[in-house]
Design a protein around this motif. Structure first.
Motif, mmCIF file in Angstrom:
data_model
loop_
_atom_site.group_PDB
_atom_site.id
_atom_site.type_symbol
_atom_site.label_atom_id
_atom_site.label_comp_id
_atom_site.label_asym_id
_atom_site.label_seq_id
_atom_site.Cartn_x
_atom_site.Cartn_y
_atom_site.Cartn_z
ATOM 1 N N UNK A 40 33.690 34.895 20.362
ATOM 2 C CA UNK A 40 32.646 35.062 19.342
ATOM 3 C C UNK A 40 32.006 33.717 19.023
ATOM 4 N N UNK A 41 32.824 32.680 18.881
ATOM 5 C CA UNK A 41 32.303 31.358 18.559
ATOM 6 C C UNK A 41 31.499 30.764 19.709
ATOM 7 N N UNK A 42 31.842 31.124 20.945
ATOM 8 C CA UNK A 42 31.066 30.657 22.090
ATOM 9 C C UNK A 42 29.658 31.247 22.060
ATOM 10 N N UNK A 43 29.548 32.514 21.669
ATOM 11 C CA UNK A 43 28.222 33.132 21.531
ATOM 12 C C UNK A 43 27.446 32.424 20.425
ATOM 13 N N UNK A 44 28.120 32.143 19.306
ATOM 14 C CA UNK A 44 27.480 31.404 18.218
ATOM 15 C C UNK A 44 27.016 30.032 18.693
ATOM 16 N N UNK A 45 27.853 29.346 19.463
ATOM 17 C CA UNK A 45 27.542 27.986 19.898
ATOM 18 C C UNK A 45 26.324 27.928 20.799
ATOM 19 N N UNK A 46 25.970 29.030 21.458
ATOM 20 C CA UNK A 46 24.810 29.040 22.348
ATOM 21 C C UNK A 46 23.528 28.709 21.580
ATOM 22 N N UNK A 47 23.255 29.458 20.520
ATOM 23 C CA UNK A 47 22.069 29.188 19.722
ATOM 24 C C UNK A 47 22.209 27.922 18.909
ATOM 25 N N UNK A 48 23.401 27.671 18.415
ATOM 26 C CA UNK A 48 23.681 26.481 17.609
ATOM 27 C C UNK A 48 23.391 25.215 18.418
ATOM 28 N N UNK A 49 23.873 25.190 19.662
ATOM 29 C CA UNK A 49 23.662 24.028 20.514
ATOM 30 C C UNK A 49 22.197 23.888 20.906
ATOM 31 N N UNK A 50 21.530 25.026 21.154
ATOM 32 C CA UNK A 50 20.104 24.969 21.505
ATOM 33 C C UNK A 50 19.287 24.369 20.374
ATOM 34 N N UNK A 51 19.595 24.739 19.150
ATOM 35 C CA UNK A 51 18.861 24.205 17.997
ATOM 36 C C UNK A 51 19.196 22.747 17.753
ATOM 37 N N UNK A 52 20.420 22.326 18.109
ATOM 38 C CA UNK A 52 20.823 20.936 17.894
ATOM 39 C C UNK A 52 19.971 19.973 18.704
ATOM 40 N N UNK A 53 19.335 20.471 19.753
ATOM 41 C CA UNK A 53 18.462 19.615 20.565
ATOM 42 C C UNK A 53 17.154 19.296 19.850
ATOM 43 N N UNK A 382 15.957 29.557 26.950
ATOM 44 C CA UNK A 382 15.820 30.903 27.507
ATOM 45 C C UNK A 382 15.833 31.949 26.396
ATOM 46 N N UNK A 383 15.506 33.189 26.743
ATOM 47 C CA UNK A 383 15.538 34.280 25.785
ATOM 48 C C UNK A 383 16.951 34.471 25.244
ATOM 49 N N UNK A 384 17.951 34.279 26.085
ATOM 50 C CA UNK A 384 19.342 34.387 25.656
ATOM 51 C C UNK A 384 19.668 33.338 24.597
ATOM 52 N N UNK A 385 19.192 32.116 24.771
ATOM 53 C CA UNK A 385 19.499 31.044 23.841
ATOM 54 C C UNK A 385 18.768 31.183 22.510
ATOM 55 N N UNK A 386 17.515 31.622 22.549
ATOM 56 C CA UNK A 386 16.694 31.610 21.340
ATOM 57 C C UNK A 386 16.725 32.924 20.560
ATOM 58 N N UNK A 387 17.091 34.054 21.215
ATOM 59 C CA UNK A 387 17.058 35.339 20.515
ATOM 60 C C UNK A 387 18.359 36.134 20.685
ATOM 61 N N UNK A 388 18.678 36.461 21.918
ATOM 62 C CA UNK A 388 19.768 37.408 22.149
ATOM 63 C C UNK A 388 21.119 36.893 21.649
ATOM 64 N N UNK A 389 21.493 35.671 22.042
ATOM 65 C CA UNK A 389 22.792 35.129 21.626
ATOM 66 C C UNK A 389 22.884 34.953 20.107
ATOM 67 N N UNK A 390 21.873 34.354 19.457
ATOM 68 C CA UNK A 390 21.995 34.213 17.998
ATOM 69 C C UNK A 390 21.987 35.531 17.241
ATOM 70 N N UNK A 391 21.253 36.538 17.722
ATOM 71 C CA UNK A 391 21.271 37.854 17.066
ATOM 72 C C UNK A 391 22.653 38.473 17.214
ATOM 73 N N UNK A 392 23.202 38.414 18.424
ATOM 74 C CA UNK A 392 24.540 38.948 18.662
ATOM 75 C C UNK A 392 25.574 38.204 17.827
ATOM 76 N N UNK A 393 25.445 36.880 17.740
ATOM 77 C CA UNK A 393 26.383 36.093 16.950
ATOM 78 C C UNK A 393 26.302 36.445 15.469
ATOM 79 N N UNK A 394 25.092 36.691 14.979
ATOM 80 C CA UNK A 394 24.925 37.068 13.576
ATOM 81 C C UNK A 394 25.667 38.368 13.280
#
Length: 483
Positions: A40-53, A382-394
């Motif tokens: 679960x935290x790995x999915x969260x980290x996808x969007x989190x890391x993308x935004x950290x850039x 990617x779409x996974x980083x900006x939408x799909x992963x963060x929505x799933x993590x939420x």
């Protein structure tokens, strides 16, 4: 990476968290809980890391939420973060005071109250907190490396001395996890991971925040998830799956240190006990640094009093934030001591449970903020980083939060008053509500401060490193139009 992993204190998780988890839940498949939550935290980290850039700010979650859900939401997030990280940091003084008192009484005959040892630890943490980050990281690296060696020794002992003639795989059987006690397992695993997300608070102090934060976060999730799962499984192999809960309830950390003494010798067991103490010290230092940087970010942006944005002229560390955190910590744990409360059952357990709720709430809000931040914003993600992963993590983190609230009493001693089940998790929630109100108040009363929320670092209004932002009324680099 050392800061993020040290915050969860691996030896403390094994000696305190894993044994308590088995004792309370009775769930022999609990080891897989670490793997499940790590996913679960790995999915969260996808969007989190993308935004950290895109957002490098010592306020981390505060800045992320402000840039994704609005400035008032960012202030609310900062209030939750301060409540959560202060809670776990202060609670750890109860733990380190208790284990120091017991160990040094047995080994050296020094019979001091737990709060006296807590004061000594407090002074050391306060000193390191105002020194350079590279010194702190060196201290953490040494402590973390040594305690991981001890955990590996325990794992090796367990797998070479199984309770039965062969290694049992019952501890990692999914069928044993999703049974009675699963909610309690989830609550304890969440508490064990607290601090993994703290890498972003150092984004202004690393050479390449666009890559470093993401790397540190992914490494921390993978390492801690697998390491804790393997060690929890090892305990069931050593005791036998059917005896894990009973032995843990009777001996607590003694399950681990007793095995080390029996199979590796008294010297190794004593070293392990010392490292158990230093692992708590490492966690104290990590959370202290985190709180100090949140206070720095809020002071720099005038959300809190300006003096909190002050830094050390020698090291560049957030001096005012560090001193304020130290002052708050000593007041709280001494108040518990004066009231005669137990340092572990009350101080540590109560505040660490409240902190776990706050951190999960923060991660849920941050995942939602990632979606808002990338909406309509061009970039290489990617779409996974900006939408799909963060929505799933939420969604996933929202479920985890609900289950944690429902099973919060699993983190409390049976003798604890029933109303504490609701009062303790309310601490970060109420803090967030007050922060939201303060955010809207800033919007009308101090619009110039409101406009700067979550944006000072990324707009380049300060020199590299941790420095307070310039006063827009005095700084010659900001022309009249910008004022």
């Amino acid at each position: 990476m050392f800061f993020t992993v040290a915050a969860s204190a691996p030896l403390t998780v094994l000696g305190g968290g894993v044994t308590t988890m088995f004792a309370v839940s009775g769930n022999i498949g609990a080891a897989l809980g670490y793997v499940l939550l790590a996913a679960v935290l790995a999915v969260f980290a996808t969007g989190y890391a993308a935004m950290s850039r895109h957002v490098a700010n010592a306020g981390a979650f505060y800045a992320y939420i402000a840039n994704g859900l609005g400035r008032a939401g960012g202030v609310a997030g900062s209030a939750v973060a301060l409540a959560a990280y202060n809670a776990i940091q202060i609670g750890l003084y109860g733990l380190i005071g208790a284990i120091l008192a017991e160990f040094l009484s047995a080994k050296a005959g020094l019979d001091l109250a737990w709060w006296a040892w807590a004061l000594i630890a407090w002074a050391l943490v306060g000193l390191l907190g105002v020194l350079r980050i590279d010194l702190n990281a060196t201290v953490l690296a040494v402590l973390l490396g040594l305690e991981c060696v001890v955990v590996l020794i325990f794992d090796a002992i367990s797998f070479t001395h199984p309770a039965s003639e062969a290694v049992s795989f019952a501890g990692i059987d999914p069928g044993n996890l999703f049974t009675a006690g699963f909610g309690a397992v989830l609550a304890f695993t969440i508490a064990s991971f607290t601090g993994f997300e703290s890498g972003a608070i150092y984004s202004e102090e690393v050479k390449d925040p666009r890559r470093t934060v993401a790397r540190a976060t992914y490494i921390a999730v993978a390492f801690t998830g697998l390491f804790y799962a393997a060690s929890a499984w090892a305990l069931t192999v050593l005791t036998g799956p059917e005896n894990a809960a009973k032995n843990s309830a009777e001996a607590g950390p003694g399950v681990v240190f007793g095995a080390l003494e029996q199979y590796a010798g008294t010297v190794v067991a004593d070293i392990a006990n010392v490292l158990f103490i230093t692992s708590v010290l490492a966690a104290l230092l990590s959370f202290h640094n985190g709180v100090a940087r949140y206070l720095f970010a809020l002071g720099r942006e005038r959300v809190l009093p300006r003096f909190l944005g002050a830094t050390s002229t020698r090291s560049g560390a957030p001096l005012a934030g560090s001193l304020v955190q130290s002052a708050l910590a000593v007041v709280v744990f001494l108040a518990f001591a004066m009231a005669g409360r137990d340092p572990i059952i009350d101080l540590f357990t109560w505040l660490s449970g409240a902190a776990a709720v706050g951190v999960v709430l923060l991660m849920t809000l941050t995942s939602a903020a990632v979606v808002g931040f990338f909406h309509g914003r061009p970039g290489p993600e990617t779409l996974w980083q900006r939408v799909l992963a963060p929505v799933l993590a939420t969604i996933l983190l929202g479920v985890v939060l609900v289950m944690l609230l429902i099973n919060f009493d699993a983190l409390l001693d049976p003798g604890t008053a029933s109303y504490m089940k609701w009062l303790l998790p309310a601490i970060p929630v109420v803090a967030g509500a007050l922060g939201l109100v303060w955010g809207f108040a800033l919007k009308s009363a101090r619009p110039e401060a409101y406009a700067r929320i979550g944006r000072v670092a990324e707009e380049g209004l300060h020199e590299p490193g941790l420095h307070p932002s310039p006063d827009p009324e005095r700084d010659p680099r900001i022309h009249a139009g910008q004022r």
